[in-house]
Design a protein around this motif. Structure first.
Motif, PDB file in Angstrom:
ATOM      1  N   SER A 144       0.814  -1.206   0.000  1.00 39.66           N
ATOM      2  CA  SER A 144       0.000   0.000   0.000  1.00 39.66           C
ATOM      3  C   SER A 144       0.857   1.269   0.000  1.00 39.66           C
ATOM      4  O   SER A 144       0.670   2.162  -0.833  1.00 39.66           O
ATOM      5  N   SER A 145       1.824   1.332   0.923  1.00 44.80           N
ATOM      6  CA  SER A 145       2.630   2.552   1.071  1.00 44.80           C
ATOM      7  C   SER A 145       3.514   2.802  -0.142  1.00 44.80           C
ATOM      8  O   SER A 145       3.630   3.933  -0.619  1.00 44.80           O
ATOM      9  N   LYS A 146       4.151   1.740  -0.647  1.00 46.35           N
ATOM     10  CA  LYS A 146       5.091   1.926  -1.753  1.00 46.35           C
ATOM     11  C   LYS A 146       4.395   2.194  -3.077  1.00 46.35           C
ATOM     12  O   LYS A 146       4.988   2.807  -3.973  1.00 46.35           O
ATOM     13  N   MET A 147       3.162   1.746  -3.227  1.00 43.60           N
ATOM     14  CA  MET A 147       2.395   2.150  -4.397  1.00 43.60           C
ATOM     15  C   MET A 147       2.314   3.674  -4.453  1.00 43.60           C
ATOM     16  O   MET A 147       2.444   4.293  -5.515  1.00 43.60           O
ATOM     17  N   ILE A 148       2.102   4.277  -3.283  1.00 44.22           N
ATOM     18  CA  ILE A 148       1.992   5.736  -3.206  1.00 44.22           C
ATOM     19  C   ILE A 148       3.355   6.405  -3.282  1.00 44.22           C
ATOM     20  O   ILE A 148       3.588   7.313  -4.088  1.00 44.22           O
ATOM     21  N   GLU A 149       4.290   5.939  -2.455  1.00 50.28           N
ATOM     22  CA  GLU A 149       5.576   6.619  -2.343  1.00 50.28           C
ATOM     23  C   GLU A 149       6.396   6.556  -3.621  1.00 50.28           C
ATOM     24  O   GLU A 149       7.189   7.458  -3.907  1.00 50.28           O
ATOM     25  N   SER A 150       6.206   5.509  -4.416  1.00 51.50           N
ATOM     26  CA  SER A 150       7.012   5.361  -5.630  1.00 51.50           C
ATOM     27  C   SER A 150       6.652   6.374  -6.707  1.00 51.50           C
ATOM     28  O   SER A 150       7.444   6.617  -7.621  1.00 51.50           O
ATOM     29  N   VAL A 151       5.455   6.948  -6.613  1.00 46.41           N
ATOM     30  CA  VAL A 151       5.056   7.959  -7.604  1.00 46.41           C
ATOM     31  C   VAL A 151       4.789   9.327  -6.982  1.00 46.41           C
ATOM     32  O   VAL A 151       4.581  10.305  -7.704  1.00 46.41           O
ATOM     33  N   LEU A 152       4.800   9.421  -5.649  1.00 47.31           N
ATOM     34  CA  LEU A 152       4.434  10.678  -4.985  1.00 47.31           C
ATOM     35  C   LEU A 152       5.353  11.849  -5.350  1.00 47.31           C
ATOM     36  O   LEU A 152       4.854  12.959  -5.615  1.00 47.31           O
ATOM     37  N   PRO A 153       6.694  11.685  -5.361  1.00 45.14           N
ATOM     38  CA  PRO A 153       7.536  12.827  -5.748  1.00 45.14           C
ATOM     39  C   PRO A 153       7.219  13.337  -7.158  1.00 45.14           C
ATOM     40  O   PRO A 153       7.218  14.548  -7.401  1.00 45.14           O
ATOM     41  N   LEU A 154       6.927  12.413  -8.079  1.00 48.41           N
ATOM     42  CA  LEU A 154       6.589  12.816  -9.446  1.00 48.41           C
ATOM     43  C   LEU A 154       5.237  13.521  -9.477  1.00 48.41           C
ATOM     44  O   LEU A 154       5.046  14.492 -10.221  1.00 48.41           O
ATOM     45  N   PHE A 155       4.283  13.049  -8.670  1.00 49.62           N
ATOM     46  CA  PHE A 155       2.976  13.698  -8.552  1.00 49.62           C
ATOM     47  C   PHE A 155       3.129  15.121  -8.030  1.00 49.62           C
ATOM     48  O   PHE A 155       2.510  16.063  -8.549  1.00 49.62           O
ATOM     49  N   LEU A 156       3.970  15.294  -7.001  1.00 51.86           N
ATOM     50  CA  LEU A 156       4.186  16.621  -6.436  1.00 51.86           C
ATOM     51  C   LEU A 156       4.802  17.577  -7.453  1.00 51.86           C
ATOM     52  O   LEU A 156       4.375  18.727  -7.589  1.00 51.86           O
ATOM     53  N   VAL A 157       5.808  17.094  -8.168  1.00 52.02           N
ATOM     54  CA  VAL A 157       6.544  17.960  -9.087  1.00 52.02           C
ATOM     55  C   VAL A 157       5.773  18.203 -10.383  1.00 52.02           C
ATOM     56  O   VAL A 157       5.637  19.345 -10.841  1.00 52.02           O
ATOM     57  N   SER A 158       5.231  17.121 -10.975  1.00 50.10           N
ATOM     58  CA  SER A 158       4.629  17.261 -12.306  1.00 50.10           C
ATOM     59  C   SER A 158       3.160  17.666 -12.279  1.00 50.10           C
ATOM     60  O   SER A 158       2.689  18.367 -13.173  1.00 50.10           O
ATOM     61  N   THR A 159       2.408  17.237 -11.249  1.00 48.86           N
ATOM     62  CA  THR A 159       0.977  17.551 -11.190  1.00 48.86           C
ATOM     63  C   THR A 159       0.683  18.788 -10.332  1.00 48.86           C
ATOM     64  O   THR A 159      -0.078  19.665 -10.726  1.00 48.86           O
ATOM     65  N   LEU A 160       1.297  18.843  -9.143  1.00 50.19           N
ATOM     66  CA  LEU A 160       1.040  19.967  -8.243  1.00 50.19           C
ATOM     67  C   LEU A 160       2.038  21.103  -8.416  1.00 50.19           C
ATOM     68  O   LEU A 160       1.854  22.183  -7.852  1.00 50.19           O
ATOM     69  N   GLY A 161       3.128  20.866  -9.163  1.00 47.62           N
ATOM     70  CA  GLY A 161       4.055  21.936  -9.510  1.00 47.62           C
ATOM     71  C   GLY A 161       4.914  22.467  -8.379  1.00 47.62           C
ATOM     72  O   GLY A 161       5.264  23.651  -8.376  1.00 47.62           O
ATOM     73  N   SER A 209      12.417  -9.192   5.493  1.00 46.12           N
ATOM     74  CA  SER A 209      12.291  -9.769   4.156  1.00 46.12           C
ATOM     75  C   SER A 209      10.846  -9.762   3.675  1.00 46.12           C
ATOM     76  O   SER A 209      10.553  -9.399   2.527  1.00 46.12           O
ATOM     77  N   LEU A 210       9.919 -10.174   4.552  1.00 42.28           N
ATOM     78  CA  LEU A 210       8.506 -10.161   4.181  1.00 42.28           C
ATOM     79  C   LEU A 210       8.029  -8.727   3.946  1.00 42.28           C
ATOM     80  O   LEU A 210       7.299  -8.451   2.981  1.00 42.28           O
ATOM     81  N   ASP A 211       8.445  -7.831   4.815  1.00 44.25           N
ATOM     82  CA  ASP A 211       8.136  -6.412   4.652  1.00 44.25           C
ATOM     83  C   ASP A 211       8.572  -5.931   3.264  1.00 44.25           C
ATOM     84  O   ASP A 211       7.842  -5.223   2.563  1.00 44.25           O
ATOM     85  N   THR A 212       9.749  -6.353   2.867  1.00 45.82           N
ATOM     86  CA  THR A 212      10.338  -5.836   1.643  1.00 45.82           C
ATOM     87  C   THR A 212       9.759  -6.481   0.394  1.00 45.82           C
ATOM     88  O   THR A 212       9.796  -5.894  -0.692  1.00 45.82           O
ATOM     89  N   ILE A 213       9.199  -7.689   0.527  1.00 38.88           N
ATOM     90  CA  ILE A 213       8.442  -8.254  -0.595  1.00 38.88           C
ATOM     91  C   ILE A 213       7.295  -7.307  -0.945  1.00 38.88           C
ATOM     92  O   ILE A 213       7.027  -7.021  -2.120  1.00 38.88           O
ATOM     93  N   GLY A 214       6.645  -6.791   0.092  1.00 40.94           N
ATOM     94  CA  GLY A 214       5.607  -5.791  -0.140  1.00 40.94           C
ATOM     95  C   GLY A 214       6.164  -4.510  -0.725  1.00 40.94           C
ATOM     96  O   GLY A 214       5.533  -3.870  -1.573  1.00 40.94           O
ATOM     97  N   ALA A 215       7.372  -4.165  -0.291  1.00 42.55           N
ATOM     98  CA  ALA A 215       7.971  -2.912  -0.746  1.00 42.55           C
ATOM     99  C   ALA A 215       8.382  -2.958  -2.214  1.00 42.55           C
ATOM    100  O   ALA A 215       8.480  -1.914  -2.859  1.00 42.55           O
ATOM    101  N   PHE A 216       8.643  -4.158  -2.777  1.00 44.11           N
ATOM    102  CA  PHE A 216       8.904  -4.188  -4.224  1.00 44.11           C
ATOM    103  C   PHE A 216       7.648  -4.544  -5.021  1.00 44.11           C
ATOM    104  O   PHE A 216       7.546  -4.227  -6.201  1.00 44.11           O
ATOM    105  N   THR A 217       6.659  -5.178  -4.373  1.00 46.98           N
ATOM    106  CA  THR A 217       5.400  -5.459  -5.053  1.00 46.98           C
ATOM    107  C   THR A 217       4.607  -4.173  -5.272  1.00 46.98           C
ATOM    108  O   THR A 217       3.964  -3.998  -6.315  1.00 46.98           O
ATOM    109  N   GLY A 218       4.664  -3.249  -4.295  1.00 45.65           N
ATOM    110  CA  GLY A 218       3.945  -1.985  -4.401  1.00 45.65           C
ATOM    111  C   GLY A 218       4.355  -1.165  -5.622  1.00 45.65           C
ATOM    112  O   GLY A 218       3.492  -0.764  -6.422  1.00 45.65           O
TER     113      GLY A 218
END
Length: 393
Positions: free
Chosen positions: A26-43, A144-153
């Motif tokens: 859940s978190s990495k789905m958001i965090e992986s694109v959030l900086p781009l959203f801030l810069v490109s969408t919100l300016g 390790s289990l935590d990080t499986i989620g972190a690359f799946t996100g």
């Protein structure tokens, strides 16, 4: 042999690992694109990105001390852990609804407050449930289990961005689903260990109690603080990846690469630390980080940053779980929540100055200065660890 070691990992640790897995999807789905959203969408500019990340992490980190101390005082860790995961899930719709940086700041702040509430009690739960001979393996497995989620996100974000024509808000809405599943699994599956009823009779935050944690523990807190002064938000890693020529569509896959190597290395490194000791492994992890950040400073092509991202995941596998196991080794069981709270406070409090410094250096000098500075802090932290190791002998 490996099967026998897996059998020695308690049920609570496995469930906490899968809770972390779902939460990180859940978190990495958001965090992986959030900086781009801030810069490109919100300016917004890079300094604002650093400010949002730093305020959210540093302010919320104060709660890590109090939640850990409360879990020691009342001898109850599960309720605080559920509350923390629940709050992080509750605020996720704010990302999808955001129309200004202030909305993102509120969402990040709420998410990090939830993390601040849950982290210290959760880390103490792992140690409470595990015998000392397998502490390193237990933390390594959970990581390790935590990080499986972190690359799946990030992988899920990549698929959704591809199918939805770079629809950031669709990614943010769908990230809510694994967060809800994580809270349900935690509430229904984890049992409070019997050892947790050995509650503190006095306030764990009293001066004499904190002194009893010992010089070796407080030395680790100083190391964590020093290292993280140069370990700015991963938003700057993503922006560096973009600067090196990786397109917006593929940026989330760099997080996938980082967390894949992190997941593959965390458990084996934890297992090795149970046999050969932990301090030297942590020194190696910090030294690897220094080399990686130096590499990021002078990388200008996609293939260079892809390779460095893979190595960055290895650094995390050699560092994060090992530091937690070192804390568990050095403190009494009825003060674990407090001890994990302070080590997490040091880590979180450093992120605001680290992120502001990183953003300022990038804006005024260039990305090279940001990553060279991070490398220097890692070298200093490794040197301090070696001094601690020498004093323990």
């Amino acid at each position: 042999m490996t099967k026998q070691i897996f059998n020695n990992i308690p049920r609570n640790v496995w469930i906490l690992g899968f809770v972390s897995l779902l939460t990180d999807v859940s978190s990495k789905m958001i965090e992986s694109v959030l900086p781009l959203f801030l810069v490109s969408t919100l300016g917004v500019n890079l300094l604002t990105v650093g400010l949002i990340e730093g305020i959210a992490e540093s302010t919320a980190s104060i709660l890590k001390v109090f939640s850990g101390a409360l879990s020691d005082y009342f001898g109850q860790r599960k309720k605080l852990t559920v509350a923390g995961y629940g709050l992080s899930t509750l605020v996720k719709p704010l990302f999808a609804l955001a129309t200004s940086p202030a909305w993102v700041l509120m969402a990040r702040f709420g998410d990090r407050v939830g993390k601040g509430i849950r982290v210290a009690p959760r880390d103490a739960l792992v140690a409470d449930a595990t015998d000392k001979a397998h502490i390193g393996a237990a933390y390594g497995l959970r990581q390790s289990l935590d990080t499986i989620g972190a690359f799946t996100g990030p992988l899920a974000a990549f698929v959704l961005m591809s199918a939805g024509r770079e629809n950031f808000r669709l990614v943010f809405w769908l990230a809510l689903i694994p967060g809800i599943l994580a809270v349900a699994l935690l509430a229904l599956g984890v049992q409070e260990p019997n050892s947790s009823v050995n509650r503190m009779q006095n306030n764990p935050l009293r001066w004499n109690t904190l002194r009893s944690l010992g010089r070796n523990y407080w030395g680790l807190v100083a190391v964590a603080l020093l290292f993280n002064l140069g370990n700015s938000s991963d938003a700057f890693l993503l922006l560096k990846v973009r600067q090196a020529g990786v397109s917006n569509l593929f940026v989330p896959l760099t997080i996938f690469v980082i967390n894949l190597t992190y997941s593959l290395s965390a458990y084996p490194v934890g297992l090795i630390s149970d046999r050969i000791g932990r301090l030297r492994l942590l020194v190696g992890g910090f030294s690897l980080y220094a080399l990686i950040y130096l590499g990021f400073a002078f990388s200008y092509t996609p293939w260079q940053v892809w390779g460095l991202c893979a190595l960055y995941g290895l650094h995390q596998g050699m560092s994060k779980g090992i530091l937690l196991a070192l804390v568990a080794d050095r403190v009494p069981s009825n003060l674990r929540g407090t001890a994990f709270g302070f080590i997490n406070l040091a880590t979180g409090a450093a992120l605001l100055p680290a992120s502001l410094l990183a953003g300022s250096l990038w804006e005024s000098i260039g990305s090279e200065a940001t990553f060279i500075t991070g490398s220097l802090f890692a070298i200093l932290a490794a040197a301090l660890l070696l001094i601690i190791h020498r004093n323990e002998q």
